[in-house]
Design an enzyme around this catalytic site. Structure first.
Site: not given
Ligand code: NDP
Length: 327
Positions: A185, A245
Site C-alpha cells: 500500500s 496497517y
Molecule cells: P479483503 O478484506 O476483501 O480480502 C482480504 C483477504 O485476505 C481475504 O481473502 C481474507 O480471508 C484474507 N486473509 C486475511 N487474513 C488471512 C490469513 N491469516 N491467512 C490467509 N488469508 C487471510 O481485502 P482486499 O481484497 O481489499 O485486500 C487484499 C490485499 O490488498 C491486502 O493485502 C490489502 O492490505 C491490500 N490493499 C487493499 C487496498 C484496498 O483499497 N482494498 C489498498 C491497498 C492495499 P478471509 O475471507 O478468511 O478473511
C-alpha cells in the site's frame, strides 16, 4: 493541497485509469507469454494467490487463470476458498480452459504455511508465481485504532515473509525467472507526504540498502508493538493514518527490497523477481466497499507484474497503476 491541486490530481488519476484500462485490452504476443514456453513439466505455470477467496486476491487468481496459468486459490476457510475456485471455473468463458484448485492456507499460522509448502512441493514439484495478497486492516474511514496491531503485523508482514521464505526454495528454475508479487500500500511509504515515520534516522536507515536488514525491520516492529501494548505509541512517531496497517506495509516494502537484493545474483535459469505494488483504493470488504476502483482494476498491476515478459522483468521495485513509484 488546494482545491485546484486536488482536482488536477483527480484528473491525472482518471487519465491513468483510462490508460491502464486500454493497456488491459492489449493481448500478450505469443513470444511474451513466458508461461506458455516452459520446457519442463508441468505444462502450465503454477501460480499461488494467498487470501484468494475474495476481493483483490480473488481477482488476481481469476485473471491469472484466464491468462492460462494453473492457479492455486489459497484461503484460510475451506468453504469460502472452494466456492471462489468454483466461481472462477463456472464464470470463465467456455473456451478459456481455466485450471484452478483450492488449498487451505492461513499465513498467520506457521504450521499451515509449512503444510502448504510441503503440499506444493509434492503435488506440483514447486511453483512459478506467488502473489502475497492476504491481509487485514481493522480501521475504517477516519478511525485509527491499534487494538488489533499484533494481528495486523502478524498477518500482513510476518505472513508475507513466512510465505516468501517457504516458497523461495520451491520456485521452479526457469529461464523466465520465478515471480513474487507482494500486495502492499502507498500508506507504507517511508516518505509518504501525509503518512510517515517521525524518526528521521529510522527513515534514512530503511531507505539505505547498506543499513536495511531483517533485524532493522524486526526491531522497528517490536518497538512499535511494545509501545502499543504500553499505550505510549503516538502518531507523531508512527504513520498517522491506519498506523498499524501502514507500519505493516512499510515492513512488507522493506522486506521486498531486502529480498530483491539477496536474490539479485542467482545462477542463470534460477532468477526470482520480487516486487510490490499498491492496488489503489479498492471497493472491497476491507474498505467497507468504499474506494474508487473495482477489485478487478485493483488486481491489475499485480497480475501485470507476475506476467511481465522476460525482457521487462524487474526486481525490488514498488508499483502502482503499472508504473514505478517511490518507496
Ligand atoms: P479483503 O478484506 O476483501 O480480502 C482480504 C483477504 O485476505 C481475504 O481473502 C481474507 O480471508 C484474507 N486473509 C486475511 N487474513 C488471512 C490469513 N491469516 N491467512 C490467509 N488469508 C487471510 O481485502 P482486499 O481484497 O481489499 O485486500 C487484499 C490485499 O490488498 C491486502 O493485502 C490489502 O492490505 C491490500 N490493499 C487493499 C487496498 C484496498 O483499497 N482494498 C489498498 C491497498 C492495499 P478471509 O475471507 O478468511 O478473511
Amino acid at each position: 493541497m488546494g482545491k485546484k491541486g486536488k482536482e488536477a490530481a483527480r484528473e491525472r488519476r482518471e487519465q491513468r485509469r483510462r490508460e491502464v484500462t486500454h493497456l488491459r485490452t492489449v493481448p500478450y504476443e505469443p513470444h511474451q507469454r513466458w508461461w506458455d514456453h516452459l520446457e519442463r513439466a508441468p505444462a502450465r505455470a503454477v501460480a499461488v494467490v494467498t487470501g484468494a477467496n475474495r476481493g483483490i486476491g480473488f481477482e488476481a487468481a481469476r485473471q491469472l487463470a484466464l491468462h492460462g496459468l494453473h492457479v492455486v486459490v489459497a484461503s484460510r476457510d475451506a468453504e469460502r476458498g472452494q466456492a471462489a475456485a468454483e466461481r472462477i471455473r463456472t464464470e470463465a468463458p467456455g473456451d478459456a480452459g481455466v485450471s484452478v484448485e483450492w488449498r487451505q492456507l492461513d499465513v498467520a499460522d506457521a504450521a499451515s504455511v509449512e503444510a502448504f509448502a510441503a503440499w506444493a512441493a509434492q503435488t506440483h514439484g514447486g511453483i512459478h508465481v506467488l502473489v502475497n495478497n492476504a491481509g487485514v486492516n481493522f480501521s475504517k474511514g477516519a478511525d485509527n485504532s491499534v487494538e488489533f496491531a499484533e494481528q495486523v503485523v502478524e498477518t500482513n508482514y510476518y505472513g508475507t515473509k513466512r510465505m516468501i521464505d517457504a516458497m523461495i526454495p520451491l520456485m521452479k528454475p526457469s529461464p523466465f525467472g520465478g515471480r513474487i508479487v507482494n500486495v502492499s500500500s502507498r500508506l507504507g511509504r517511508v516518505n509518504g507526504r501525509r503518512n510517515r515515520i517521525g524518526d528521521v534516522s529510522l527513515r534514512d536507515w530503511l531507505l539505505n540498502d547498506d543499513c536495511l536488514s531483517e533485524q532493522l525491520i524486526d526491531e522497528m516492529l517490536v518497538k512499535f508493538l511494545e509501545q502499543v501494548k504500553q499505550g505510549t505509541w503516538s502518531s507523531n512517531q508512527w504513520p498517522q493514518m491506519y498506523t498499524d496497517y501502514s507500519v505493516s506495509k512499510l515492513a512488507v516494502n522493506a522486506y521486498t527490497r531486502l529480498m530483491a537484493r539477496r536474490l539479485s545474483d542467482p545462477s542463470e535459469g534460477e532468477k526470482i523477481y520480487i516486487n510490490c505494488f499498491c492496488p489503489g483504493w479498492v471497493k472491497t470488504e476491507m474498505t467497507g466497499w468504499e474506494g474508487n476502483i473495482s477489485a478487478e482494476e485493483g488486481a491489475d498491476t499485480g497480475v501485470w507484474l507476475a506476467l511481465l515478459p522476460q525482457e521487462q522483468a524487474t526486481n525490488g521495485k514498488f508499483f502502482a497503476e503499472r508504473r514505478e513509484i517511490s518507496f
